[in-house]
Scaffold this motif. Structure first.
Motif: not given
Length: 115
Positions: A1-16, A18-28
Protein backbone atom coordinates in the motif's frame (compact mmCIF):
# COMPACT_ATOMS: atom_id res chain seq x y z
CA UNK A 1 0.00 0.00 0.00
CA UNK A 2 0.97 3.64 -0.45
CA UNK A 3 0.36 6.51 1.96
CA UNK A 4 0.13 10.12 0.82
CA UNK A 5 0.33 13.32 2.87
CA UNK A 6 -0.35 16.70 1.27
CA UNK A 7 0.88 20.01 2.59
CA UNK A 8 1.51 23.56 1.46
CA UNK A 9 -2.01 24.92 1.30
CA UNK A 10 -3.08 28.15 2.90
CA UNK A 11 -4.71 31.54 2.48
CA UNK A 12 -3.35 33.57 -0.41
CA UNK A 13 -4.34 36.62 -2.40
CA UNK A 14 -5.29 36.58 -6.07
CA UNK A 15 -2.23 36.60 -8.30
CA UNK A 16 0.02 34.88 -5.79
CA UNK A 17 1.61 31.44 -6.13
CA UNK A 18 1.68 28.29 -4.05
CA UNK A 19 3.60 25.05 -4.17
CA UNK A 20 1.76 22.06 -2.82
CA UNK A 21 3.61 18.95 -1.72
CA UNK A 22 2.56 15.31 -1.65
CA UNK A 23 4.86 13.09 0.39
CA UNK A 24 4.54 9.42 -0.49
CA UNK A 25 5.57 6.41 1.55
CA UNK A 26 5.12 2.67 1.36
CA UNK A 27 5.57 0.53 -1.72
CA UNK A 28 6.78 3.28 -4.02
CA UNK A 29 7.78 0.84 -6.76
CA UNK A 30 4.13 -0.08 -7.17
CA UNK A 31 3.12 3.46 -8.18
CA UNK A 32 2.51 4.13 -11.87
CA UNK A 33 0.95 7.58 -11.74
CA UNK A 34 0.52 10.43 -9.27
CA UNK A 35 -2.27 12.91 -9.80
CA UNK A 36 -3.35 16.17 -8.24
CA UNK A 37 -7.08 16.79 -7.92
CA UNK A 38 -9.19 19.48 -6.36
CA UNK A 39 -12.69 19.81 -5.00
CA UNK A 40 -14.35 23.17 -4.53
CA UNK A 41 -17.36 23.60 -2.25
CA UNK A 42 -20.47 22.19 -3.87
CA UNK A 43 -18.56 20.84 -6.86
CA UNK A 44 -17.25 17.47 -7.94
CA UNK A 45 -13.62 16.54 -7.57
CA UNK A 46 -11.68 17.33 -10.74
CA UNK A 47 -8.30 16.36 -12.07
CA UNK A 48 -5.67 19.10 -12.19
CA UNK A 49 -2.50 17.35 -13.34
CA UNK A 50 -0.87 13.94 -13.48
CA UNK A 51 2.66 12.63 -13.74
CA UNK A 52 3.79 9.10 -14.55
CA UNK A 53 6.86 7.48 -13.09
CA UNK A 54 8.41 7.90 -16.55
CA UNK A 55 7.98 11.64 -16.14
CA UNK A 56 5.15 12.14 -18.58
CA UNK A 57 2.82 14.92 -17.51
CA UNK A 58 -0.73 15.87 -18.34
CA UNK A 59 -2.69 18.97 -17.39
CA UNK A 60 -6.34 19.89 -17.27
CA UNK A 61 -7.02 22.36 -20.11
CA UNK A 62 -8.46 24.89 -17.66
CA UNK A 63 -5.25 24.87 -15.62
CA UNK A 64 -2.63 24.48 -18.34
CA UNK A 65 -0.13 27.31 -18.31
CA UNK A 66 -0.63 28.09 -14.63
CA UNK A 67 0.31 24.80 -13.01
CA UNK A 68 3.34 22.55 -13.06
CA UNK A 69 3.52 19.05 -11.63
CA UNK A 70 6.92 17.67 -10.71
CA UNK A 71 8.63 15.08 -8.57
CA UNK A 72 11.68 14.73 -6.37
CA UNK A 73 12.50 11.04 -6.52
CA UNK A 74 15.07 11.27 -3.75
CA UNK A 75 12.43 12.62 -1.37
CA UNK A 76 9.49 10.56 -2.69
CA UNK A 77 7.64 13.85 -2.96
CA UNK A 78 5.46 15.23 -5.70
CA UNK A 79 4.72 18.89 -6.18
CA UNK A 80 2.06 21.07 -7.73
CA UNK A 81 3.12 24.64 -8.45
CA UNK A 82 0.15 26.95 -9.01
CA UNK A 83 0.77 30.45 -10.30
CA UNK A 84 -1.50 33.46 -10.76
CA UNK A 85 -4.02 32.08 -8.30
CA UNK A 86 -7.64 33.05 -8.83
CA UNK A 87 -10.61 33.17 -6.50
CA UNK A 88 -12.03 30.13 -8.27
CA UNK A 89 -8.94 28.09 -7.39
CA UNK A 90 -10.24 27.89 -3.84
CA UNK A 91 -10.61 24.18 -3.09
CA UNK A 92 -9.24 21.24 -1.19
CA UNK A 93 -6.37 19.81 -3.19
CA UNK A 94 -5.71 16.09 -3.06
CA UNK A 95 -3.06 13.82 -4.47
CA UNK A 96 -3.79 10.32 -5.64
CA UNK A 97 -1.52 7.39 -6.39
CA UNK A 98 -2.39 4.78 -9.00
CA UNK A 99 -0.69 1.43 -9.22
CA UNK A 100 -1.02 -2.32 -9.00
CA UNK A 101 -2.50 -1.83 -5.51
CA UNK A 102 -5.37 0.21 -6.94
CA UNK A 103 -5.55 3.79 -5.79
CA UNK A 104 -4.67 5.73 -2.66
CA UNK A 105 -5.75 9.24 -1.70
CA UNK A 106 -4.21 11.72 0.66
CA UNK A 107 -6.25 13.69 3.18
CA UNK A 108 -6.07 16.91 1.19
CA UNK A 109 -4.80 20.43 1.80
CA UNK A 110 -6.99 23.53 1.75
CA UNK A 111 -6.18 26.36 -0.63
CA UNK A 112 -8.16 29.55 -0.12
CA UNK A 113 -7.76 32.48 -2.49
CA UNK A 114 -9.23 35.66 -1.12
CA UNK A 115 -8.63 39.38 -1.32
Amino acid sequence: QVQLVESGGGLVQPGESLRLSCAASGNMYRISTIGWYRQAPGKEREEVATITMNGNTNYAPSMKGRVTISRDSAKNTFYLQINSLKLEDTAVYYCKALGVFGRSWGQGTQVTVSS
